[in-house]
Design an enzyme around this catalytic site. Sequence first.
Site, mmCIF file in Angstrom:
data_model
loop_
_atom_site.group_PDB
_atom_site.id
_atom_site.type_symbol
_atom_site.label_atom_id
_atom_site.label_comp_id
_atom_site.label_asym_id
_atom_site.label_seq_id
_atom_site.Cartn_x
_atom_site.Cartn_y
_atom_site.Cartn_z
ATOM 1 N N LYS A 54 -24.610 -13.311 14.242
ATOM 2 C CA LYS A 54 -25.787 -13.003 12.857
ATOM 3 C C LYS A 54 -27.271 -11.804 13.543
ATOM 4 O O LYS A 54 -27.265 -11.201 12.975
ATOM 5 C CB LYS A 54 -26.706 -14.154 12.651
ATOM 6 C CG LYS A 54 -25.639 -14.925 11.748
ATOM 7 C CD LYS A 54 -25.919 -16.377 11.122
ATOM 8 C CE LYS A 54 -24.525 -17.551 10.536
ATOM 9 N NZ LYS A 54 -24.579 -18.731 9.995
ATOM 10 N N GLN A 98 -29.591 -22.816 9.757
ATOM 11 C CA GLN A 98 -28.072 -22.632 9.577
ATOM 12 C C GLN A 98 -27.655 -24.027 10.035
ATOM 13 O O GLN A 98 -28.922 -25.297 10.677
ATOM 14 C CB GLN A 98 -28.065 -22.430 11.752
ATOM 15 C CG GLN A 98 -26.527 -22.469 12.576
ATOM 16 C CD GLN A 98 -26.212 -21.669 11.782
ATOM 17 O OE1 GLN A 98 -25.804 -20.287 11.510
ATOM 18 N NE2 GLN A 98 -24.253 -21.995 11.549
ATOM 19 N N ASP A 121 -27.448 -16.949 1.892
ATOM 20 C CA ASP A 121 -25.904 -18.064 2.206
ATOM 21 C C ASP A 121 -25.702 -17.980 0.787
ATOM 22 O O ASP A 121 -24.235 -18.878 0.609
ATOM 23 C CB ASP A 121 -26.593 -19.218 2.999
ATOM 24 C CG ASP A 121 -25.729 -19.688 4.112
ATOM 25 O OD1 ASP A 121 -24.997 -18.570 4.503
ATOM 26 O OD2 ASP A 121 -26.367 -20.414 5.348
#
Length: 295
Positions: A54, A98, A121
């Site tokens: 990422k 994460q 997200d």
Amino acid sequence: MTAQIISGTEIAKQIREELKEEIAELKEKHNLTPGLATVLVGEDPASQVYVGQKEKTSQALDIYSERHDLPADTSEEELLALVDKLNKDPKIHGILVQLPLPKHIDTTKALYAIDPKKDVDGFHPVNVGKLMIGEPDYLPCTPHGIQQLLIRSGTKIEGAEVVVVGRSNIVGKPIANILLQKKDGANATVTICHTRTKDMAFHTRRADILIVAAGKPKAITADMVKEGAVVIDVGVNRIGKTAEGKAILCGDVDFEAVKEKAKAITPVPGGVGPMTITMLMLNTVRAAKLAAGIA
Ligand code: NAP
């Protein structure tokens, strides 16, 4: 008939090129640089790889990126304090915590702490709810990537019978919801299957578009697929290692057999996988535009 292979690698590359141009324009016209913060707690090797990818992708696209690596014994309070700081930081438009988090941290609490406007997200209940009522600010990354694979491969979604195998909150339910929307690139008739579905093959054989996110290697065999269907394989299963120690991956679909029957199919790897990070970048750009009142 041998199926067209829908390459996520190629389609992700196209979208990244488009994003690069958009980001350059945002800088030039609005002096705006999208910013993404990633937060990793602990040393889970797979998570380290994902966060690294990422960060690398952000940098390649000229997105400002900030990586926060916290030790495994970080307390819930410390994590929430960092999220709060990032929520208030104007350089940061997207925050990604994460998963999985260490067991002593409440994942729900951590995800709910992210400002929904920075929830790139798309997992915050506010964003889940907005998607449900057809007014999403962000689409969750993997399902959005699947929708883009369908659109950009020229698959007709409107009116199609879509069957989704899997009902998780990160793939199955949101992709069903996205394709059900009363919008372009959607308007499908959607069925969701799961482990309690009676006679799953009855449903999968009716599908014009079959999306499989079960996490079970080769759960979908050729006899379960309609001739001419479009098959999207989300599954990533590690089924062994090469002599060099590299993981051997396979999807949830018996690719070799199904590709002889389907009209189009995604491979694993190189299908849905490359789309997920790309859609995260797209959401970060969108978050920056929303924050600046440009979107
Ligand atoms: P998950 O949370 O484990 O959910 C799996 C779903 O599939 C569950 O709803 C389960 O039903 C259903 N299921 C499992 N076996 C089944 C079977 N034999 N028949 C019918 N339904 C079955 O998994 P997930 O997070 O959605 O991920 C699914 C797969 O996609 C995994 O392989 C994951 O690694 C992969 N994935 C890939 C990406 C990417 O970027 N490429 C992103 C996310 C996930 P129940 O609800 O009844 O248990």
